[in-house]
Design an enzyme around this catalytic site. Structure first.
Site, PDB file in Angstrom:
ATOM      1  N   CYS B  79     -48.738  -1.959  23.181  1.00  9.86           N
ATOM      2  CA  CYS B  79     -49.406  -3.159  23.684  1.00  9.86           C
ATOM      3  C   CYS B  79     -50.927  -2.934  23.716  1.00  9.86           C
ATOM      4  CB  CYS B  79     -48.827  -3.564  25.038  1.00  9.86           C
ATOM      5  SG  CYS B  79     -49.250  -5.250  25.512  1.00  9.86           S
ATOM      6  N   HIS B 186     -43.332  -4.307  23.912  1.00  6.31           N
ATOM      7  CA  HIS B 186     -42.996  -3.250  24.871  1.00  6.31           C
ATOM      8  C   HIS B 186     -41.633  -2.658  24.535  1.00  6.31           C
ATOM      9  CE1 HIS B 186     -46.340  -3.680  27.665  1.00  6.31           C
ATOM     10  NE2 HIS B 186     -46.315  -4.966  27.347  1.00  6.31           N
ATOM     11  N   GLU B 188     -40.269  -0.183  25.798  1.00  7.25           N
ATOM     12  CA  GLU B 188     -39.624   0.259  27.052  1.00  7.25           C
ATOM     13  C   GLU B 188     -38.941  -0.901  27.778  1.00  7.25           C
ATOM     14  OE1 GLU B 188     -42.791  -0.183  26.545  1.00  7.25           O
ATOM     15  OE2 GLU B 188     -43.738  -1.072  28.315  1.00  7.25           O
TER      16      GLU B 188
END
Lengths: 264, 206
Positions: B79, B186, B188
């Site tokens: 990001c 993202h 994650e």
């Protein structure tokens, strides 16, 4: 093209997931972290955890639980209930939430929405709206077309307290204050499994330019499709996924078959 | 050991959790020496370009990350972390980025709501399909990843454009060359696809 979102919701009180009907008659639905892990594994697009006792018992969100749940998730995680200030939100975000939902506190002090957006970005601010039908039943749909939304009143403190605010206008105001999305719950439909309040969903979706998450009433897969057709960007469900044996995989396959863009 | 660079970016714990979920040996560090010696580095990021770049530089971390990349050890930007790898950003005129990749960061020019938030379909380019770190995350050539951003990479070299998404118009959402890799989304927070990408990075030999 953004995928339409399937969002299981954990209403939590006393450390347990619960679910009621029209915000009453709460039944136990398991351990929050276990439920969260199951929904993540099934392919939920995000997860919402609402500490439903936080607002009326005037206590802060249960941070340990938030952090336990966050540990099990690899999807966006929204936490609401008892968030009254930027400081409250910061603590919840540090515990592992990606977004915070505000409802009662935003009605009491609308500037909170703006301050949260300035501090954490709009994408972090979910404005929750609990709406109650004031025109006598969903058999008499209102707000269509171009309805002004006088038919629904915003309720706060877990549905206990009326505000006099018209839900559709309040949603538009929340957007201008800085909300990144609207989590729209029909109190009348909540837990009934009779379907979302489509008139309410449509009226709010037409009034704002930010995503609207429909909530309250999902009992069958057709209900999810109907809410998306009415203009919702995502559909939130609790009872359907907690008790009905419907998996997120089934829901996703059903919506894909109906031509909605969803994750595979 | 993967060094996850901590320069005040708020989502460091999520990134660490993602790496550990794929059994990668990872630690969070704000120490430039630790970063400089790390065999592999992740630069996460949420927030604004200028203060992030300032903090990174002030802590000596900017030089450390640059050294790691220049030595050919794998570096992943996530990001804002990716945006810092480029040369400049509309968000911070006059503030140079790390310049690990050619290109700049532009604000979305669209009537659609900004920020762009949600699960967007990401499609590999021909280059991306040949990229060893990306294979596991894209079993079918495309996959959905969770995006939250108002700015995106622009003007990257065609050879560095590894995957695109669309929001009003197509934009590069995975970029990289040599040992440098950056993702606008993202991983994650992107469940199985995201974890597969982190695993791909953790085992990647450029």
């Amino acid at each position: 093209m953004l995928a339409r979102r399937l969002i299981p919701c954990l209403d939590v009180t006393g450390g347990r997931v619960v679910k009621g009907v029209r915000f009453q008659e709460l039944r136990d639905a398991g351990d929050p972290a276990e439920q969260a892990a199951r929904y993540d594994a099934e392919g939920a697009d995000e997860l919402v955890l609402l500490d439903i006792s936080a607002s009326h018992e005037e206590r802060g969100t249960t941070l340990d639980m938030v952090s336990h749940v966050a540990d099990t998730l690899f999807i966006p995680f929204t936490v609401g209930g008892g968030i009254r200030s930027v400081a409250d939100a910061r603590v919840v975000l540090r515990a592992g939430a990606d977004k915070v939902a505000v409802n009662t506190a935003a009605v009491r002090d609308p500037s909170l929405v703006t301050r949260l957006a300035d501090e954490f970005g709009r994408q972090c601010v979910v404005a929750a709206v609990d709406a109650k039908d004031r025109e006598g039943g969903r058999e008499n749909p209102k707000g269509l077309p171009g309805g002004r939304g006088e038919g629904w009143e915003v309720m706060v403190r877990g549905g206990r307290e009326p505000t006099g605010l018209a839900a559709v206008e309040w949603a538009a105001r929340l957007e201008s204050l800085g909300a990144g999305e609207i989590l729209l719950t029909s109190m009348d439909a909540d837990g009934t499994q009779n379907g979302y309040d489509l008139a309410l969903t449509g009226a709010v979706a037409r009034a704002v330019h930010i995503p609207v998450i429909a909530s309250g009433g999902a009992g069958r897969l057709e209900h999810l499709a109907a809410a998306l057709d009415a203009g919702a960007h995502g559909v939130l469900a609790a009872t359907l996924f907690h008790y009905r044996g419907t998996t997120l995989r089934e829901a996703r396959a059903y919506l894909a078959g109906r031509g909605f863009p969803v994750r595979p | 050991m993967i060094a996850v660079v901590d320069y005040g970016a708020s989502n460091v714990p999520s990134v660490l959790r993602g790496l550990r979920a794929v059994r990668a040996d990872a630690m969070v560090t704000a120490d430039p020496e630790t970063v400089r010696r790390a065999p592999r580095v992740v630069v996460p990021g949420v927030g604004n370009f200028a203060p992030a770049m300032r903090r990174l530089a002030a802590a000596g971390l900017a030089d450390a990350v640059r050294e790691v990349a220049q030595s050919g050890r794998p570096v992943l930007g996530i990001c804002l972390g990716l945006q810092l790898f480029l040369e400049s950003s509309d968000e911070a005129p006059g503030v140079p980025g790390l310049g690990l990749l050619a290109g700049r960061v532009r604000r979305f020019a669209t009537d659609l709501p900004v920020p762009h938030v949600g699960w967007a379909k990401v499609t590999l380019t021909a280059r991306g399909r040949a990229h060893a770190a990306l294979r596991g995350a894209f079993p079918g050539g495309d996959a959905f990843f969770y995006h939250v951003h108002s700015y995106h990479p622009d003007g990257v070299e065609p050879a560095a454009d590894l995957a695109d998404a669309e929001y009003g118009a197509p934009f590069a959402t995975i970029v990289g060359r040599d040992a440098v890799l950056g993702v606008q989304f993202h991983p994650e927070k992107s469940q199985a696809a995201g974890l597969a990408l982190l695993e791909g990075f953790a085992g990647w030999t450029p």
